[in-house]
Design a protein around this motif. Sequence first.
Motif, short mmCIF file in Angstrom:
data_model
loop_
_atom_site.label_atom_id
_atom_site.label_comp_id
_atom_site.label_asym_id
_atom_site.label_seq_id
_atom_site.Cartn_x
_atom_site.Cartn_y
_atom_site.Cartn_z
N ALA A 107 8.19 2.94 5.55
CA ALA A 107 7.01 2.07 5.58
C ALA A 107 7.38 0.60 5.49
CB ALA A 107 6.08 2.44 4.43
N SER A 108 6.81 -0.18 6.37
CA SER A 108 6.85 -1.64 6.24
C SER A 108 5.92 -2.22 7.29
CB SER A 108 8.27 -2.19 6.41
OG SER A 108 8.67 -2.17 7.75
N ALA A 109 5.32 -3.35 6.94
CA ALA A 109 4.37 -3.95 7.87
C ALA A 109 4.18 -5.42 7.52
CB ALA A 109 3.02 -3.23 7.82
N VAL A 110 3.65 -6.15 8.47
CA VAL A 110 3.38 -7.57 8.28
C VAL A 110 1.87 -7.80 8.37
CG1 VAL A 110 3.67 -9.87 9.26
CG2 VAL A 110 5.60 -8.28 9.21
N LEU A 111 1.30 -8.28 7.27
CA LEU A 111 -0.13 -8.59 7.24
C LEU A 111 -0.38 -9.89 7.99
CD1 LEU A 111 -3.06 -8.27 6.06
CD2 LEU A 111 -2.24 -9.60 4.11
N VAL A 112 -1.33 -9.86 8.91
CA VAL A 112 -1.70 -11.06 9.65
C VAL A 112 -2.80 -11.77 8.87
CG1 VAL A 112 -2.54 -11.97 11.83
CG2 VAL A 112 -1.13 -9.92 11.80
N ARG A 113 -2.50 -12.95 8.39
CA ARG A 113 -3.42 -13.63 7.48
C ARG A 113 -4.27 -14.70 8.13
NH1 ARG A 113 -3.68 -12.97 2.32
NH2 ARG A 113 -4.78 -14.95 2.31
N ALA A 114 -3.77 -15.32 9.19
CA ALA A 114 -4.53 -16.41 9.80
C ALA A 114 -3.99 -16.73 11.18
CB ALA A 114 -4.48 -17.67 8.92
N HIS A 123 0.83 -1.20 0.00
CA HIS A 123 0.00 0.00 0.00
C HIS A 123 0.87 1.26 0.00
CE1 HIS A 123 -3.80 -2.11 1.82
NE2 HIS A 123 -3.58 -2.42 0.57
N ALA A 124 2.08 1.14 0.47
CA ALA A 124 2.96 2.31 0.61
C ALA A 124 3.80 2.52 -0.65
CB ALA A 124 3.87 2.14 1.82
N TYR A 125 3.58 1.71 -1.67
CA TYR A 125 4.41 1.77 -2.87
C TYR A 125 4.43 3.16 -3.49
CZ TYR A 125 6.20 0.36 -7.48
OH TYR A 125 6.94 0.22 -8.62
N ARG A 126 3.29 3.82 -3.50
CA ARG A 126 3.20 5.15 -4.10
C ARG A 126 3.30 6.26 -3.08
NH1 ARG A 126 1.48 3.31 -9.17
NH2 ARG A 126 0.66 1.25 -8.77
N GLY A 127 3.91 5.95 -1.94
CA GLY A 127 4.14 7.00 -0.96
C GLY A 127 3.06 7.08 0.10
N ARG A 128 3.27 8.04 0.98
CA ARG A 128 2.41 8.17 2.14
C ARG A 128 1.06 8.78 1.76
NH1 ARG A 128 4.83 9.91 7.62
NH2 ARG A 128 3.03 10.01 9.00
N THR A 129 -0.01 8.19 2.27
CA THR A 129 -1.36 8.72 2.10
C THR A 129 -2.04 8.64 3.46
OG1 THR A 129 -2.42 6.59 1.66
CG2 THR A 129 -1.43 7.72 -0.23
N PRO A 130 -3.21 9.27 3.59
CA PRO A 130 -3.92 9.18 4.87
C PRO A 130 -4.17 7.74 5.29
CG PRO A 130 -4.89 10.90 3.53
CD PRO A 130 -3.86 10.22 2.68
N ARG A 131 -4.52 6.89 4.34
CA ARG A 131 -4.82 5.51 4.71
C ARG A 131 -3.60 4.79 5.26
NH1 ARG A 131 -6.46 0.34 0.95
NH2 ARG A 131 -4.74 1.12 -0.28
N ASN A 132 -2.47 4.87 4.55
CA ASN A 132 -1.33 4.04 4.92
C ASN A 132 -0.36 4.74 5.88
OD1 ASN A 132 0.36 5.78 3.47
ND2 ASN A 132 0.21 4.59 1.60
#
Length: 204
Positions: free
Chosen positions: A91-98, A50-59
Amino acid sequence: MNVDLLSRPAEEVAPELLGSVLACKSSKGTVSIAITETEAYSGTADPASHAYRGRTPRNAVMFGPAGHLYVYRSHGLHWCANVVTGTDGIASAVLVRAGRVIEGEDLARRRRGEKVESPRLARGPGNFCQALGITAEHNGADLLLTGASVSLSEGESVPAALIQAGPRVGVSKAHDWQHRFYLAGDPTVSAYRLSPRAKPSAGA
DNA sequence: ATCACGATCTTT
DNA sequence: AAGATCGTGATG
């Protein structure tokens, strides 16, 4: 949970989060889930992030300090949760999938549906959040604060031999990066599914 | 128009 | 078993 453990690249942190426990308490009670599947997403170098295109309010939370929770709405109806990793400002994060529900299974089943089998209560990132009770209000929460409504703690250590890596699920870009980590043979791990729009890409 | 999802359909 | 469809809404 030690913040230093999380203050490293997402692809290093992701496998180590397996076995860690996310707990969320609400007025209804507390649900705790041991993580069995994760995916690493980095910042501007990762086309699927999500951070590929830079910082936004969401990310924005992804750019903050490690140990906070990044929550976003997926396809209009599901919530997905990430543990922010790395250095403040990058930016970096770990998605929790299960994960496997280890506390509050009654509450988790009430949220997910009475007929849902135990291994499927928190299988898939959207289901994981629904079982745990994560919503937008938890976006940005500090997971390392003791007594907070949502917190991350170290669970039982998992044998390194059980940790498997594979391609990421459901992403249309850079899906072949081996940034998905899961416990081999665990019934709570979500099924691998190639994105319908997946195209070949370069990368590790 | 796209999408880091999930359930439910349809077609092999 | 595998592929298509759709719901739902934030995002840029």
